[in-house]
Every structure is written in C-alpha cells, then in structure tokens.
Design a protein around this motif. Structure first.
Motif, PDB file in Angstrom:
ATOM      1  N   ASN A 151       0.448  11.108 -18.327  1.00  0.00           N
ATOM      2  CA  ASN A 151       1.879  11.170 -18.621  1.00  0.00           C
ATOM      3  C   ASN A 151       2.139  11.318 -20.115  1.00  0.00           C
ATOM      4  OD1 ASN A 151       1.988  10.707 -15.906  1.00  0.00           O
ATOM      5  ND2 ASN A 151       3.316   8.922 -15.998  1.00  0.00           N
ATOM      6  N   PRO A 211     -11.107  -5.764  -3.324  1.00  0.00           N
ATOM      7  CA  PRO A 211     -10.028  -5.810  -4.323  1.00  0.00           C
ATOM      8  C   PRO A 211     -10.484  -5.063  -5.572  1.00  0.00           C
ATOM      9  CG  PRO A 211     -10.854  -8.030  -3.798  1.00  0.00           C
ATOM     10  CD  PRO A 211     -11.785  -7.052  -3.178  1.00  0.00           C
ATOM     11  N   ILE A 229       2.465   1.703  -3.481  1.00  0.00           N
ATOM     12  CA  ILE A 229       1.627   2.224  -4.567  1.00  0.00           C
ATOM     13  C   ILE A 229       1.167   3.647  -4.273  1.00  0.00           C
ATOM     14  CG2 ILE A 229       0.988  -0.030  -5.504  1.00  0.00           C
ATOM     15  CD1 ILE A 229      -1.635   0.124  -4.180  1.00  0.00           C
ATOM     16  N   GLU A 230       1.105   4.001  -2.989  1.00  0.00           N
ATOM     17  CA  GLU A 230       0.846   5.414  -2.673  1.00  0.00           C
ATOM     18  C   GLU A 230       2.004   6.280  -3.174  1.00  0.00           C
ATOM     19  OE1 GLU A 230      -0.068   5.791   1.498  1.00  0.00           O
ATOM     20  OE2 GLU A 230      -2.021   4.815   1.231  1.00  0.00           O
ATOM     21  N   ALA A 237      -8.473  -0.131 -10.148  1.00  0.00           N
ATOM     22  CA  ALA A 237      -7.053   0.212 -10.129  1.00  0.00           C
ATOM     23  C   ALA A 237      -6.488   0.251 -11.548  1.00  0.00           C
ATOM     24  CB  ALA A 237      -6.297  -0.796  -9.277  1.00  0.00           C
ATOM     25  N   ARG A 281       0.841  -1.200   0.000  1.00  0.00           N
ATOM     26  CA  ARG A 281       0.000   0.000   0.000  1.00  0.00           C
ATOM     27  C   ARG A 281       0.880   1.257   0.000  1.00  0.00           C
ATOM     28  NH1 ARG A 281      -1.425   2.974   4.175  1.00  0.00           N
ATOM     29  NH2 ARG A 281      -1.023   1.372   5.736  1.00  0.00           N
ATOM     30  N   TYR A 325      -9.827  -4.561  -8.763  1.00  0.00           N
ATOM     31  CA  TYR A 325      -9.089  -4.974  -9.956  1.00  0.00           C
ATOM     32  C   TYR A 325      -9.342  -4.023 -11.132  1.00  0.00           C
ATOM     33  CZ  TYR A 325      -7.925  -9.378  -7.640  1.00  0.00           C
ATOM     34  OH  TYR A 325      -7.438 -10.300  -6.780  1.00  0.00           O
ATOM     35  N   GLU A 385      -4.787   3.465 -13.448  1.00  0.00           N
ATOM     36  CA  GLU A 385      -3.460   3.431 -14.077  1.00  0.00           C
ATOM     37  C   GLU A 385      -3.546   3.844 -15.545  1.00  0.00           C
ATOM     38  OE1 GLU A 385      -0.977   3.245 -11.867  1.00  0.00           O
ATOM     39  OE2 GLU A 385      -2.788   3.126 -10.650  1.00  0.00           O
ATOM     40  N   GLN A 443      -3.568   7.514 -15.449  1.00  0.00           N
ATOM     41  CA  GLN A 443      -2.219   8.009 -15.114  1.00  0.00           C
ATOM     42  C   GLN A 443      -1.327   7.972 -16.359  1.00  0.00           C
ATOM     43  OE1 GLN A 443      -0.670   8.988 -11.776  1.00  0.00           O
ATOM     44  NE2 GLN A 443       0.519   9.872 -13.462  1.00  0.00           N
ATOM     45  N   ALA A 496      -4.533  -5.721  -5.283  1.00  0.00           N
ATOM     46  CA  ALA A 496      -5.922  -6.202  -5.261  1.00  0.00           C
ATOM     47  C   ALA A 496      -5.964  -7.662  -4.806  1.00  0.00           C
ATOM     48  CB  ALA A 496      -6.566  -6.024  -6.637  1.00  0.00           C
ATOM     49  N   GLU A 497      -4.991  -8.453  -5.232  1.00  0.00           N
ATOM     50  CA  GLU A 497      -4.905  -9.854  -4.772  1.00  0.00           C
ATOM     51  C   GLU A 497      -4.811  -9.896  -3.251  1.00  0.00           C
ATOM     52  OE1 GLU A 497      -4.745 -12.774  -6.502  1.00  0.00           O
ATOM     53  OE2 GLU A 497      -4.633 -12.014  -8.552  1.00  0.00           O
ATOM     54  N   GLU A 516      -0.708  -2.704  -8.872  1.00  0.00           N
ATOM     55  CA  GLU A 516      -2.103  -2.539  -8.452  1.00  0.00           C
ATOM     56  C   GLU A 516      -2.816  -3.890  -8.452  1.00  0.00           C
ATOM     57  OE1 GLU A 516      -3.589  -0.134  -7.190  1.00  0.00           O
ATOM     58  OE2 GLU A 516      -2.445   1.653  -7.708  1.00  0.00           O
ATOM     59  N   ALA A 517      -2.535  -4.694  -9.459  1.00  0.00           N
ATOM     60  CA  ALA A 517      -3.177  -6.012  -9.523  1.00  0.00           C
ATOM     61  C   ALA A 517      -2.729  -6.866  -8.341  1.00  0.00           C
ATOM     62  CB  ALA A 517      -2.853  -6.690 -10.844  1.00  0.00           C
ATOM     63  N   VAL A 523       3.518   7.560 -11.441  1.00  0.00           N
ATOM     64  CA  VAL A 523       3.969   6.451 -12.286  1.00  0.00           C
ATOM     65  C   VAL A 523       2.837   5.420 -12.416  1.00  0.00           C
ATOM     66  CG1 VAL A 523       5.604   4.544 -12.487  1.00  0.00           C
ATOM     67  CG2 VAL A 523       6.383   6.751 -11.639  1.00  0.00           C
ATOM     68  N   PRO A 524       2.394   5.144 -13.640  1.00  0.00           N
ATOM     69  CA  PRO A 524       1.363   4.110 -13.796  1.00  0.00           C
ATOM     70  C   PRO A 524       1.941   2.763 -13.350  1.00  0.00           C
ATOM     71  CG  PRO A 524       1.816   5.219 -15.898  1.00  0.00           C
ATOM     72  CD  PRO A 524       2.870   5.644 -14.923  1.00  0.00           C
ATOM     73  N   SER A 525       1.209   2.027 -12.523  1.00  0.00           N
ATOM     74  CA  SER A 525       1.748   0.768 -11.998  1.00  0.00           C
ATOM     75  C   SER A 525       0.670  -0.302 -11.982  1.00  0.00           C
ATOM     76  CB  SER A 525       2.328   0.971 -10.603  1.00  0.00           C
ATOM     77  OG  SER A 525       2.142   2.272 -10.145  1.00  0.00           O
ATOM     78  N   ARG A 526       0.381  -0.796 -13.170  1.00  0.00           N
ATOM     79  CA  ARG A 526      -0.743  -1.713 -13.313  1.00  0.00           C
ATOM     80  C   ARG A 526      -0.490  -3.054 -12.649  1.00  0.00           C
ATOM     81  NH1 ARG A 526      -1.893  -0.604 -19.635  1.00  0.00           N
ATOM     82  NH2 ARG A 526       0.331  -1.006 -19.637  1.00  0.00           N
ATOM     83  N   THR A 551      -5.657  -7.610  -1.067  1.00  0.00           N
ATOM     84  CA  THR A 551      -6.895  -7.145  -0.441  1.00  0.00           C
ATOM     85  C   THR A 551      -7.917  -8.286  -0.397  1.00  0.00           C
ATOM     86  OG1 THR A 551      -6.457  -4.918  -1.270  1.00  0.00           O
ATOM     87  CG2 THR A 551      -8.705  -5.395  -0.569  1.00  0.00           C
ATOM     88  N   ARG A 593       1.585   6.729  -6.798  1.00  0.00           N
ATOM     89  CA  ARG A 593       0.574   7.781  -7.020  1.00  0.00           C
ATOM     90  C   ARG A 593       1.232   9.160  -6.926  1.00  0.00           C
ATOM     91  NH1 ARG A 593      -1.454   4.291  -7.485  1.00  0.00           N
ATOM     92  NH2 ARG A 593      -0.818   4.958  -9.536  1.00  0.00           N
TER      93      ARG A 593
END
Lengths: 309, 296
Positions: free
Chosen positions: B269, B253, A246-247, B258, A243, B255, B262, B265, A264-265, A260-261, A254-257, A267, A250
C-alpha cells in the motif's frame, strides 16, 4: 478546608475551580503565573513556590504533565518536601509511572508525608464539569478522610489499592482505550475500502450488540465470572466470522495486524478443543499465559459493579 | 522422451535454460521475447499449448500462481485439449497445495500425472544448477521425474505426496519473507542509533544473527540503494498469504506469519504492489523514519 493546588493547565484548572466552587480555600501555583489569574480573582491565594504553597494547607493536589514535572515540584529548597508538614497528604492527579510513584511514596514516607497517586480520566470537559474518574492508590485512611474533597472534583472517585494502584488502573484503562481505537480503525478502513460510506458504517456498528454496550461491558457476564459453559455464542462461530472478516481485509488490501492477532488467538483456542464453549473462552488463553488462576468472581458481585457506575 | 517447458519468465526461463544444457526442449510462453531467449539456444517453439501437449511426454510449468496453472491446463486452448494418458506434468510454480492436489486428482482421472516441484534459490541459482527443488509426488512418480530434475540441479528433495513440495515452498517463503522484514526493522534500529547499515550488516554477518537475507539480499540495498528487479511485493505477499491459509487449515495460530503478511500488505500500500520485494525497505524507512536504503 485550605488546600494547595499546583498545575493549572487544561485538567488542573477545571478541578481547582470545582474545589473553589465547593467552598474550599485554595492556594495555587503554576510555572505560568497567568494561568492562576481566574482562580485568584475567584478568591484563591497565589504562592510563589511549591514550598510556600505547602505551608499551612491541609492537603496538596498536583496536576502535571508527567514524571519529570512531578519530581521537579517535589525536590529542592522551594519544593513540596521542604514545605509540607508531616502528616499533610499529597495527592498527585498526574499520570505517572508505577515505579515512579512508588519511589516517591517511599521518599516522602521518610518525611512523614502520605503520598497518594490519584490519576484522573474524563478529559478537560470532565475536569470542568466533574464527570470525572479519580483512581486513588495509597493509604486508605487518608483517602477516606479526604473523600469529600475528591467528591467535590469528581463523581467517580475510587480507592483502588496501595500506592501505585491508581496509576495501574489509569494505565490499563488508557491501554484498553488505545487498542479499542486501533481496532475501530482497522474495522472502519476494511469496511470503507469494501464500499461502505464512513458514517453509515459507523452508525451501523454502533447499533450492534457491542455498539450498544459500554466499552467494558462485553466481558461481564461470561469471562469475568468464568461462566463459559454452556455457550450462548460458540467460539467456532466467532472464529468463522473473524475468518470471513480478515478474508475481506485481504480482498480489499487493508493491513490488519490486530485482527490477525485476534484470529491467531482463536485458532489457538480451537486447538484446545474449545470450539463449542462460549466465544469468550478464548480470553482464558491470555489469563493462562499471564500465569493467573481463574478470577473466581461471583456473578452477583460483578453485577453490583455494573450497577454502581 | 520429449520434454516441454511452459512459462519462461524470470524463474521458468532460467530453469528451462539450465535443463536445455542436457535435454532438447519444446517451449511455450505468451511472450515472444521470452520464447526467443530459449529458441535462440536451440529450443523448439510450440505453436500452442495443445501442440506442446501432443508432442511431449513430460511437461514442466512455471507460472505466477496456481490459477495460471489451472488456466494453462484446463482453460480454452489449454494443455488438456491434447494431453495423452501417461503424460507427466511437473509444476514448478509456487502454488497453492490444496489447488495442486485438486488438479492432480482431476488429471489422474484421465491417466495424467501431476506432481509439484517448486524451487528456491533464485534465478541465479537456477542458471548455476545449484537451486533447491522440493518435490511433492508419490514415490514412483518422484523416481520417474528424478533423472530430469537432476539435470536442473542435484539438490532435489522428496518432501512427500502431491502438494508437499508446494507446502514446503510456502514454509520456505514465509520464513525467508519474515526474515527479510525483521532484518530490515533491525537495521532501522541500528541506523537510528547511529550505526551505519553497511556496518550493521558486516557485524551481523559475523555473529549469531547471520541469515540468508543478510548474506545475499541486503547488500545492494544498504550499499547502493539498489532494490533489485523481478520478484515483487505482491508475489511475496501471495506466498505468505498461502502459507497462512495452509496454517489456518492445519489449525496453527500463525502469529508471526500473519504479522509478516500484514507488513507486506502495508508495504504494498505504501510503495506499490508491483515494486520489487526489497522495496519493503523503503516502507520500513518511511514508517520508522530511518535510512537503511542507501542514498534515500
């Protein structure tokens, strides 16, 4: 042993040279005659076609770009199928599709030719030095009989299962490699944008617990043997770390797909009440959604694997 | 009853103009030009936030973020310098539900009520009096605000207690924001397979994938390369970020949420955070090698 070798590119030339160094008599073929020169001057015979190459050899190896090239050397009057005697095995060192190698296996079986998928990993340097993995799928007896030939090319030749298994192993390995690279790219772009020098960040990460381990070692003690309780590192703490990371992503934009996935896992795993279980309990969500039972692996058996390579 | 309106930008200005058709307003904005657009139609300009707080029993706010709301209420020269007990503050900002609840609690200690009443439907919907208003308030406070809100639009929904309106707005914006970028990706898929984006939109509108972005948003992009103005990529990203945080706090979650965040975001950029939200299509075109923006 008299062996046929087709495909003398970056990977194939190194492996063919290893066979020659080990004393095997090679017959070689490539769509580019010039690629064979070094091998021929070292004593290999040139064959004008796959069919001609196949006559009189004890096994054939191919190292080709992909499915269409493999199919092309198999078929036609000049193809391997036309030249191979029944019982003479074909090891395909190319990276091919699982369905493709199974179909080719079945087609060749009708001619009595054992086909084994045997993709490799180690890059051109590994192909030349022999620091190479070969993952073989197909007839176990054929693998055992030709084990010395495989060992002449690679220090890590492995039988992994029936036809297609070598390709499954190779594709899974390369998938991991790709996702890990992407994860490194995400982490490094976050870290650099947060103010670290690239080389300092890289060196710092390599010094950490995961940095010191070999790529796949991380799951050997916990997830693989299902040893998730009691925790050495609780999931809720890893969740907190991710957390915070990824904060940071933010904050620095920086995009961080992937991250983030992964978050989510975790969570989802916390929702299951797994917060005080080992952090790797999160990986059981993926096992469950793949429809797999617990692997039931013995911790000692896992440790033995760790010692073998 | 005197009513004040603070924050007269694209959305706040439109809401205030609609409200002014039936109620006299006292208004305040940092921009003179924005004030003039209301005072030209008969509104009274307040000299400061303190003056407005002294004059008005009900104060509407429509600002970019909750941080601006906090500054307008509690900051130097803010409303709180002159707020009287019994005052009702109606926050129409797309805000952070947690922050809204915190501010409501701080104001309650002084006898001031804060409720949230964000809107969805665009400035055009606000002018036309059709915009959706989602209210977070105790039932009695909702009843108190309802006659005034009805003068903005009949589409008022009581979502729940304080903060629920803001939560619902974030839910709304996540869904509409995700729908926008997914629709753009799908149009890129159609376009790179030889189907003109305008044709794809026409076909999708007749089928099961019909959605509000296809209906109201995408036309100018695929027809004329017009990406619009106003609502920016950064504001969209902010809303989706808040939605994902609310999801995280609730243990969900997120999914899709998020991933959507992104994508915005990434668009910020690639094309710039202050570009209008539909310029996400430019980013999609760039990463997909497609041409869904007309004339690109």
């Amino acid at each position: 042993m008299r062996i046929g070798f087709i495909g003398l590119g970056l990977m194939g030339s190194g492996m063919a040279a290893s066979l020659q160094k080990a004393g095997h008599a090679l017959v070689v073929h490539d769509i580019d005659r010039a690629a064979a020169e070094g091998h021929v001057s070292a004593g290999a015979d040139w064959a004008d076609s796959p069919a001609a190459l196949a006559r009189g050899v004890e096994a054939v190896f191919t190292s080709l770009p992909g499915p269409p090239e493999v199919a092309a050397v198999a078929e036609g009057d000049e193809g391997l199928i036309a030249g191979l005697a029944p019982g003479t095995p074909w090891f395909d060192l190319s990276t091919n599709g699982v369905m493709e190698v199974r179909a080719l296996h079945d087609r060749l079986a009708r001619h009595g030719i054992p086909f084994l998928d045997a993709p490799v990993s180690g890059g051109p340097a590994g192909a030349a030095s022999g620091k190479l993995a070969i993952w073989v799928g197909g007839d176990r007896a054929v693998f055992d009989r030709f084990r010395p030939v495989l060992d002449a090319m690679a220090d890590q030749a492995r039988y992994v299962g029936g036809i297609g298994a070598g390709s499954v192993a190779k594709l899974c390995h390369n998938l991991c490699s790709t996702v890990m690279m992407q994860a490194i790219a995400e982490a490094m772009t976050i870290g650099i944008k947060a103010g670290l020098e690239p080389l300092q960040l890289y060196e710092a990460m390599r010094a950490g617990a995961t940095g010191r381990a070999r790529s796949f070692d991380i799951v050997h003690a916990r997830w693989l043997p299902g040893n998730l309780d009691p925790a050495t590192f609780q999931l809720r703490f890893l969740h907190k770390d991710v957390r915070l990371a990824i904060e940071l992503a933010r904050q620095v934009g920086v995009p961080s797909r992937l991250s983030e996935a992964a978050f989510a896992e975790m969570t989802e795993a916390l929702d299951r009440g797994w917060g005080t279980r080992d952090a790797q309990s999160v990986l059981d969500l993926q096992r469950e959604r793949a429809g797999l039972d617990p692997f039931g692996l013995d911790a000692n058996a896992v440790r033995e694997v760790m010692g073998r390579s | 009853m005197k009513i004040g309106y603070v924050g007269l930008g694209d959305m706040g200005g439109a809401l205030a103009r609609r409200l002014q058709l039936s109620r006299p307003l006292t208004v305040f904005d940092l921009s003179e030009a924005a004030m003039t657009r209301l005072t030209d139609k008969g509104a009274t300009a307040a000299g400061s936030l303190g003056d407005l707080a002294r004059d008005c029993e009900v104060i509407f706010l429509c600002l970019p973020k909750s941080a601006h709301v906090r500054a307008a209420i509690f900051g130097d020269g803010g409303l709180s310098t002159a707020l009287r007990p019994g005052t009702l503050i109606v926050d129409q900002t797309t805000g952070d539900p947690a922050e809204t609840r915190a501010m409501a609690a701080e104001l309650a200690a002084r006898g001031v009520t804060l409720i949230d009443a964000p809107v969805s439907g665009g400035a055009a919907g606000a002018e036309a009096g059709t915009i959706a208003i989602m209210v977070g308030a105790d039932p009695a406070d909702h009843e108190r605000a309802l006659p005034i809100l009805h003068d903005i639009s009949p589409n008022v929904f009581h979502a729940g207690g304080v903060g629920a309106g803001h939560t619902m707005k974030l839910v709304n914006n996540l869904l509409s924001g995700a729908q926008r970028v997914l629709t753009m990706e799908c149009l890129a898929l159609a376009q790179k397979n030889g189907i003109a984006p305008v044709d794809a939109v026409r076909i999708l509108m007749a089928g099961g994938a019909r959605n509000v972005f296809l209906e109201k948003g995408v036309g100018p992009v695929v027809e004329r390369g017009d990406l619009g103005t106003g609502f920016t990529l950064e504001l969209m990203h902010k809303d989706i970020d808040l939605a994902c945080r609310a999801g995280k706090d609730a243990g969900i979650p997120m999914y899709f949420g998020a991933l959507t965040r992104e994508m915005y975001q990434l668009a910020m950029n690639l094309v710039g955070a202050q570009e209008p939200v539909n310029s996400a299509a430019v980013a999609i075109d760039r990463i997909a090698g497609s041409k869904i923006v007309a004339g690109s």
